[in-house]
Design an enzyme around this catalytic site. Sequence first.
Site, PDB file in Angstrom:
ATOM      1  N   ASP A 150       0.805  -1.221   0.000  1.00  0.00           N
ATOM      2  CA  ASP A 150       0.000   0.000   0.000  1.00  0.00           C
ATOM      3  C   ASP A 150       0.839   1.272   0.000  1.00  0.00           C
ATOM      4  OD1 ASP A 150      -2.573  -1.129  -0.109  1.00  0.00           O
ATOM      5  OD2 ASP A 150      -2.485  -1.621   2.021  1.00  0.00           O
ATOM      6  N   TYR A 208      -9.944  -0.879   2.799  1.00  0.00           N
ATOM      7  CA  TYR A 208      -9.432  -0.793   4.165  1.00  0.00           C
ATOM      8  C   TYR A 208      -9.132   0.647   4.568  1.00  0.00           C
ATOM      9  CZ  TYR A 208      -8.822  -5.489   6.099  1.00  0.00           C
ATOM     10  OH  TYR A 208      -9.038  -6.724   6.677  1.00  0.00           O
TER      11      TYR A 208
END
Length: 641
Positions: free
Chosen positions: A298, A382
């Site tokens: 990420d 998320y």
Amino acid sequence: MTLTAPPTTATHPLSRLSAEEITAARDVVVAAGLHKESSKFVYVGLEEPHKRDVLAWSPGQPVERRARVLLLDRATGQGRDVTVSLTAGSVVRDVEINGVADGQVPILDAEFEAIEPILAADERWVAAMAKRGLDVANVRAVPLSAGSYFPDEFGDRVVRVLGFHQADESDLPWAHPVDGVVAYVDITRGVTTAVHDHFDLPVPAERADLDQATHPHPVRDLKPIEITQPEGPSFTVDDDVVRWAGWEFRVGFDVREGLTLHQLSIDGRSVVYRASISEMVVPYADPSPVRFWQNYFDTGEYLFARYTNSLELGCDCLGEIHYFDATIADEDGAPRVLRNAICLHEEDYGVGWKHTDLFNGMVETRRSRRLVISFFTTIGNYDYGFYWYLYTDGTIQLESKATGIVFTSSYRGEEHPYATEIAPGLGAPFHQHLFSARLDMAVDGERNAVHEVDAVRVPVSDTNPYGNAFTRRSTPITRESEAARVADGTVGRVWHVLNPERTNRLGQPVGYALHPENLPLMLADESSSIHQRATFGTKSLWVTQYDPAERYAAGDFVNQHPGAAGLPAFVQADRPLSGPDGQGADVVLWHTFGLTHFPRPEDWPVMPTDYAGFTLKPVGFFDRNPALGVPRSTSSHCAHE
């Protein structure tokens, strides 16, 4: 070509890039002919000076300002790594990135946004959706980083795409995965290279609305909590420098790393020169042909801090709040302000120390308090919060908070033991969240030594006749080749960072100890691609000698990199971490921590926050309990004789 640089507003070598400096960096790149009509700015960030130059700098001296710029020519897929001198108004470094050996620059938002039209024009994707009774216009295409798997893709910018049905604008697509189908897209050429329709599974039907009708839930009758500080906060903020209860540090922010802390000290003594989250990876456990490649970095692939949330009083933070805006560059190289990106506040943290004595009648209690500095970012499904805590007893803690929506699949039954059924027909594949904290230590100075400390049983002997003895073993870590270590909760393993040149009043070297949480490391097989690309996640601790170019645990260009970059490459030099007489070196700790997530029904339709992190505790750094100076509580509920 050299431009006349605008006067810098930087007051310190580590001052965050201003909007004017970001604009100047863009102008220098354009004037140098490195920016084409088809080019985009992937990353613009401060190129921090070498530590020795920062420590030698004094207020009033000139500040050399440089920016690192990553460019992508969308027409060709060619990336460039450019260093711009903002002070001189010129390009001082320009490197073309080899997409095969070096990997690719991170993925642009503009590339993500182009995916649905590309797929809508592909007959194979349209047919796969129609086979399931779905209109392609109602299928959200979720493009995901491709990893490094197939030689015919090496050098190309590729994403892999899964579909999720969305019945209407308010419907949550994550509730309706269109499982069994995956598309491969070349985002430079704007074409779908493959659509694999492996199997046909029912699309889960239940919606994920949070209302009572869809998901009945008991209402909790809770009265409001108000946090008040009638005399204001105990911290001060001056030009990004925060001071609180003896602590002092500088706030930084980077679009790749997010919140960074610089020159962290207590009572005028340094502890950490720079603290950051250098990388995070989310490896998934589903080996099916649709999902075997699901592994996201990420930070390195997505630059997760560009999705930083604007925090709001009373929701994300409580009490007397100080907010910091963050200024980043958009994909055209123009400055973009993230409002309220960083939150600073104080929290009560229960009893700090207490004693009621039988003999002298002493009754003393002091409450603990901590300073909280945090940010939250959302990457697709998320949401991640990163909270740094500083305590009145000298402790430093990092807590990562994971919440949001779990990534979903169709549930294939117990014969496919890699997912949990979390709603009727809805699966959530097993996965991990592994973070790498980069801790450039400076415990009372820049020369530190690292020791691994274990609890040790002592066998029965003449000196231990009753078998009750135990002790501890301290093993110095002297070279990088021996500094890749694994936590062991069975012996209470911690790592001490000591300064052999500084001692406390007892003659002991001053230090801080890194306490890990002893959760699983990378679970993928050693032969797997993700193991090779995220090798940092296979060890709890790495220690390296300081090098300003070594900033990211998985290397500079993670997207589609073949592997072995970052920490495994850094330690090949096998640099010494201490001298022959035990003196220290300029060391950087890289600590892997995180969660292994076997989702539960309770994680749906929105996941309660889960936590992971680590703690740095003083060990001999102080002569006595540093929280002795905390004043008694003045609350009306606390009675004093």
